[in-house]
Design a protein around this motif. Structure first.
Motif, PDB file in Angstrom:
ATOM      1  N   LEU A 188      48.254  59.308  18.282  1.00 59.43           N
ATOM      2  CA  LEU A 188      48.825  59.530  16.956  1.00 59.43           C
ATOM      3  C   LEU A 188      50.306  59.906  16.990  1.00 59.43           C
ATOM      4  CD1 LEU A 188      45.884  61.584  15.391  1.00 59.43           C
ATOM      5  CD2 LEU A 188      46.264  59.092  15.330  1.00 59.43           C
ATOM      6  N   SER A 189      50.708  60.668  17.988  1.00 55.44           N
ATOM      7  CA  SER A 189      52.128  61.031  18.083  1.00 55.44           C
ATOM      8  C   SER A 189      52.493  61.269  19.541  1.00 55.44           C
ATOM      9  CB  SER A 189      52.460  62.265  17.240  1.00 55.44           C
ATOM     10  OG  SER A 189      51.876  63.424  17.776  1.00 55.44           O
ATOM     11  N   ILE A 190      53.771  61.009  19.823  1.00 52.66           N
ATOM     12  CA  ILE A 190      54.337  61.235  21.149  1.00 52.66           C
ATOM     13  C   ILE A 190      55.566  62.104  20.975  1.00 52.66           C
ATOM     14  CG2 ILE A 190      55.394  60.188  23.194  1.00 52.66           C
ATOM     15  CD1 ILE A 190      54.075  57.510  22.297  1.00 52.66           C
ATOM     16  N   GLY A 191      55.657  63.144  21.793  1.00 49.51           N
ATOM     17  CA  GLY A 191      56.870  63.952  21.871  1.00 49.51           C
ATOM     18  C   GLY A 191      57.281  64.026  23.333  1.00 49.51           C
ATOM     19  N   ALA A 192      58.574  63.936  23.587  1.00 42.66           N
ATOM     20  CA  ALA A 192      59.044  63.976  24.971  1.00 42.66           C
ATOM     21  C   ALA A 192      60.454  64.543  25.021  1.00 42.66           C
ATOM     22  CB  ALA A 192      59.022  62.576  25.582  1.00 42.66           C
ATOM     23  N   CYS A 193      60.774  65.129  26.172  1.00 43.99           N
ATOM     24  CA  CYS A 193      62.144  65.588  26.413  1.00 43.99           C
ATOM     25  C   CYS A 193      62.415  65.541  27.907  1.00 43.99           C
ATOM     26  CB  CYS A 193      62.378  66.994  25.866  1.00 43.99           C
ATOM     27  SG  CYS A 193      61.526  68.308  26.752  1.00 43.99           S
ATOM     28  N   SER A 194      63.678  65.392  28.225  1.00 47.11           N
ATOM     29  CA  SER A 194      64.101  65.495  29.611  1.00 47.11           C
ATOM     30  C   SER A 194      64.059  66.978  29.968  1.00 47.11           C
ATOM     31  CB  SER A 194      65.510  64.928  29.764  1.00 47.11           C
ATOM     32  OG  SER A 194      65.966  65.089  31.078  1.00 47.11           O
ATOM     33  N   ILE A 195      63.377  67.332  31.028  1.00 48.16           N
ATOM     34  CA  ILE A 195      63.133  68.744  31.329  1.00 48.16           C
ATOM     35  C   ILE A 195      64.411  69.528  31.591  1.00 48.16           C
ATOM     36  CG2 ILE A 195      62.147  70.294  33.096  1.00 48.16           C
ATOM     37  CD1 ILE A 195      59.615  68.649  32.926  1.00 48.16           C
TER      38      ILE A 195
ATOM     39  N   THR B  24      65.693  64.076  23.516  1.00 43.67           N
ATOM     40  CA  THR B  24      64.329  64.162  23.001  1.00 43.67           C
ATOM     41  C   THR B  24      63.881  62.834  22.397  1.00 43.67           C
ATOM     42  OG1 THR B  24      65.017  64.915  20.804  1.00 43.67           O
ATOM     43  CG2 THR B  24      64.558  66.623  22.461  1.00 43.67           C
ATOM     44  N   PHE B  25      62.566  62.699  22.295  1.00 47.17           N
ATOM     45  CA  PHE B  25      61.948  61.537  21.657  1.00 47.17           C
ATOM     46  C   PHE B  25      60.748  62.030  20.863  1.00 47.17           C
ATOM     47  CE2 PHE B  25      58.705  58.273  21.399  1.00 47.17           C
ATOM     48  CZ  PHE B  25      59.434  57.195  20.924  1.00 47.17           C
ATOM     49  N   ARG B  26      60.560  61.400  19.702  1.00 45.32           N
ATOM     50  CA  ARG B  26      59.397  61.737  18.887  1.00 45.32           C
ATOM     51  C   ARG B  26      59.044  60.524  18.046  1.00 45.32           C
ATOM     52  NH1 ARG B  26      58.758  66.864  15.169  1.00 45.32           N
ATOM     53  NH2 ARG B  26      56.634  66.475  14.532  1.00 45.32           N
ATOM     54  N   CYS B  27      57.763  60.231  17.942  1.00 45.65           N
ATOM     55  CA  CYS B  27      57.320  59.204  17.002  1.00 45.65           C
ATOM     56  C   CYS B  27      55.859  59.438  16.633  1.00 45.65           C
ATOM     57  CB  CYS B  27      57.516  57.793  17.562  1.00 45.65           C
ATOM     58  SG  CYS B  27      56.348  57.309  18.832  1.00 45.65           S
ATOM     59  N   GLU B  28      55.515  58.933  15.470  1.00 45.37           N
ATOM     60  CA  GLU B  28      54.129  58.909  15.012  1.00 45.37           C
ATOM     61  C   GLU B  28      53.711  57.450  14.959  1.00 45.37           C
ATOM     62  OE1 GLU B  28      54.095  61.114  11.314  1.00 45.37           O
ATOM     63  OE2 GLU B  28      53.977  63.021  12.407  1.00 45.37           O
TER      64      GLU B  28
ATOM     65  N   GLU C 142      48.673  55.538   8.847  1.00 44.54           N
ATOM     66  CA  GLU C 142      48.526  54.108   8.562  1.00 44.54           C
ATOM     67  C   GLU C 142      49.699  53.621   7.723  1.00 44.54           C
ATOM     68  OE1 GLU C 142      47.209  50.572   9.138  1.00 44.54           O
ATOM     69  OE2 GLU C 142      45.933  52.177   9.868  1.00 44.54           O
ATOM     70  N   LYS C 143      50.134  54.442   6.782  1.00 41.67           N
ATOM     71  CA  LYS C 143      51.255  54.073   5.896  1.00 41.67           C
ATOM     72  C   LYS C 143      52.611  54.355   6.534  1.00 41.67           C
ATOM     73  CE  LYS C 143      51.158  55.145   1.565  1.00 41.67           C
ATOM     74  NZ  LYS C 143      51.016  55.885   0.306  1.00 41.67           N
ATOM     75  N   ASN C 144      52.739  55.467   7.269  1.00 41.78           N
ATOM     76  CA  ASN C 144      54.049  55.939   7.711  1.00 41.78           C
ATOM     77  C   ASN C 144      54.308  55.860   9.205  1.00 41.78           C
ATOM     78  OD1 ASN C 144      54.926  56.884   5.025  1.00 41.78           O
ATOM     79  ND2 ASN C 144      53.198  58.272   5.255  1.00 41.78           N
ATOM     80  N   GLY C 145      53.271  55.626  10.003  1.00 41.14           N
ATOM     81  CA  GLY C 145      53.447  55.550  11.444  1.00 41.14           C
ATOM     82  C   GLY C 145      54.051  54.219  11.863  1.00 41.14           C
ATOM     83  N   LEU C 146      54.587  54.197  13.057  1.00 39.03           N
ATOM     84  CA  LEU C 146      55.127  52.957  13.615  1.00 39.03           C
ATOM     85  C   LEU C 146      53.988  52.073  14.112  1.00 39.03           C
ATOM     86  CD1 LEU C 146      58.039  54.306  15.861  1.00 39.03           C
ATOM     87  CD2 LEU C 146      58.274  52.996  13.736  1.00 39.03           C
ATOM     88  N   PRO C 147      54.138  50.750  14.002  1.00 38.47           N
ATOM     89  CA  PRO C 147      53.179  49.879  14.677  1.00 38.47           C
ATOM     90  C   PRO C 147      53.173  50.234  16.167  1.00 38.47           C
ATOM     91  CG  PRO C 147      54.596  48.609  13.212  1.00 38.47           C
ATOM     92  CD  PRO C 147      55.163  50.001  13.282  1.00 38.47           C
ATOM     93  N   VAL C 148      52.007  50.186  16.792  1.00 34.44           N
ATOM     94  CA  VAL C 148      51.857  50.695  18.153  1.00 34.44           C
ATOM     95  C   VAL C 148      52.817  50.032  19.144  1.00 34.44           C
ATOM     96  CG1 VAL C 148      50.240  51.013  20.047  1.00 34.44           C
ATOM     97  CG2 VAL C 148      49.480  51.369  17.709  1.00 34.44           C
ATOM     98  N   THR C 149      52.916  48.722  19.122  1.00 27.15           N
ATOM     99  CA  THR C 149      53.803  48.039  20.072  1.00 27.15           C
ATOM    100  C   THR C 149      55.246  48.499  19.886  1.00 27.15           C
ATOM    101  OG1 THR C 149      52.338  46.125  20.209  1.00 27.15           O
ATOM    102  CG2 THR C 149      54.620  45.788  20.895  1.00 27.15           C
ATOM    103  N   LYS C 150      55.683  48.618  18.661  1.00 26.01           N
ATOM    104  CA  LYS C 150      57.059  49.065  18.384  1.00 26.01           C
ATOM    105  C   LYS C 150      57.259  50.500  18.887  1.00 26.01           C
ATOM    106  CE  LYS C 150      60.534  49.364  14.791  1.00 26.01           C
ATOM    107  NZ  LYS C 150      60.898  49.050  13.413  1.00 26.01           N
ATOM    108  N   ALA C 151      56.274  51.354  18.674  1.00 28.46           N
ATOM    109  CA  ALA C 151      56.381  52.747  19.139  1.00 28.46           C
ATOM    110  C   ALA C 151      56.517  52.803  20.656  1.00 28.46           C
ATOM    111  CB  ALA C 151      55.150  53.543  18.689  1.00 28.46           C
TER     112      ALA C 151
ATOM    113  N   GLN D 127      59.937  51.594  21.704  1.00 31.44           N
ATOM    114  CA  GLN D 127      60.950  52.625  21.469  1.00 31.44           C
ATOM    115  C   GLN D 127      60.866  53.734  22.507  1.00 31.44           C
ATOM    116  OE1 GLN D 127      60.931  54.047  17.413  1.00 31.44           O
ATOM    117  NE2 GLN D 127      61.495  52.046  16.594  1.00 31.44           N
ATOM    118  N   PHE D 128      59.645  54.124  22.877  1.00 32.48           N
ATOM    119  CA  PHE D 128      59.493  55.158  23.893  1.00 32.48           C
ATOM    120  C   PHE D 128      60.043  54.670  25.232  1.00 32.48           C
ATOM    121  CE2 PHE D 128      56.354  57.988  26.417  1.00 32.48           C
ATOM    122  CZ  PHE D 128      57.292  58.999  26.525  1.00 32.48           C
TER     123      PHE D 128
END
Length: 184
Positions: A25-32, A38-42, A66-75, A78-79
């Motif tokens: 459902l969501s990914i959050g990431a940062c360079s330690i 940072t990166f974030r997406c739903e 479903e309405k506001n999240g990114l399509p999975v391949t696009k997400a 981007q990651f």
């Protein structure tokens, strides 16, 4: 000379315990060591199947995503693009770091391979709980974040927001490594 390692803290929120049947459902990431990166997406759900408790923990709804999240391949594209931007040289090795990495890694690895056919992290992950257990010579039961908070005194807290949790995990990782350095 080995390639430089770029440690990336990754946290995910998911609709259930396993990829394939449940959705990332969501990914959050940062360079330690460069937490301003940072990166974030739903993501749009890939399946309607969900565990109501898992959704309650995340605070996310499948209808909203479903309405506001990114399509999975696009997400995932981007990651991957963001991960590549964390490297200053092509031969630098991206290291996936997670708190209970087995869970987060399973979703990230599955989604990268299913939707892009590759995983920029390669085939391994570093688990903060295992790192802490090894550095303290403690027990697995002592690797709970609440125990680490008492011992390490991080400024951040876990919130079940994927980016906030990635930043919190990065702080825990740095504090563990700092304590290791002090004991040598």
């Amino acid at each position: 000379m080995p390639a430089q390692e770029i440690f990336i803290s990754v946290d995910v929120e998911a609709s259930g315990p396993i990829p394939g049947e449940y959705s990332l459902l969501s990914i959050g990431a940062c360079s330690i060591f460069e937490t301003e990166k940072t990166f974030r997406c739903e993501l749009q759900p890939s399946s309607p199947k969900h565990d109501p408790e898992a959704l309650a923990v995340t605070g996310l709804s499948l209808a909203h995503l479903e309405k506001n999240g990114l399509p999975v391949t696009k997400a995932m594209q981007q990651f991957e693009h963001w991960l590549e931007s964390c490297r200053s040289k092509q031969d630098e090795k991206l290291i996936f770091v997670g708190f209970n990495a087995a869970f987060d890694w399973s979703f990230i690895n599955y989604y990268f391979h299913k939707y892009l056919g590759r995983n920029p992290f390669g085939f391994s992950a570093l688990d903060i709980k295992a790192l802490y257990m090894g550095s303290t010579h403690g027990t697995w039961a002592e690797t709970k974040s609440s125990n680490m908070d008492v011992a390490l005194k991080p400024k951040l807290k876990g919130t079940h927001d994927s980016l906030e949790d990635a930043l919190y995990q990065a702080e825990l990782f740095r504090l563990i490594r700092q304590k290791e350095g002090e004991s040598n």
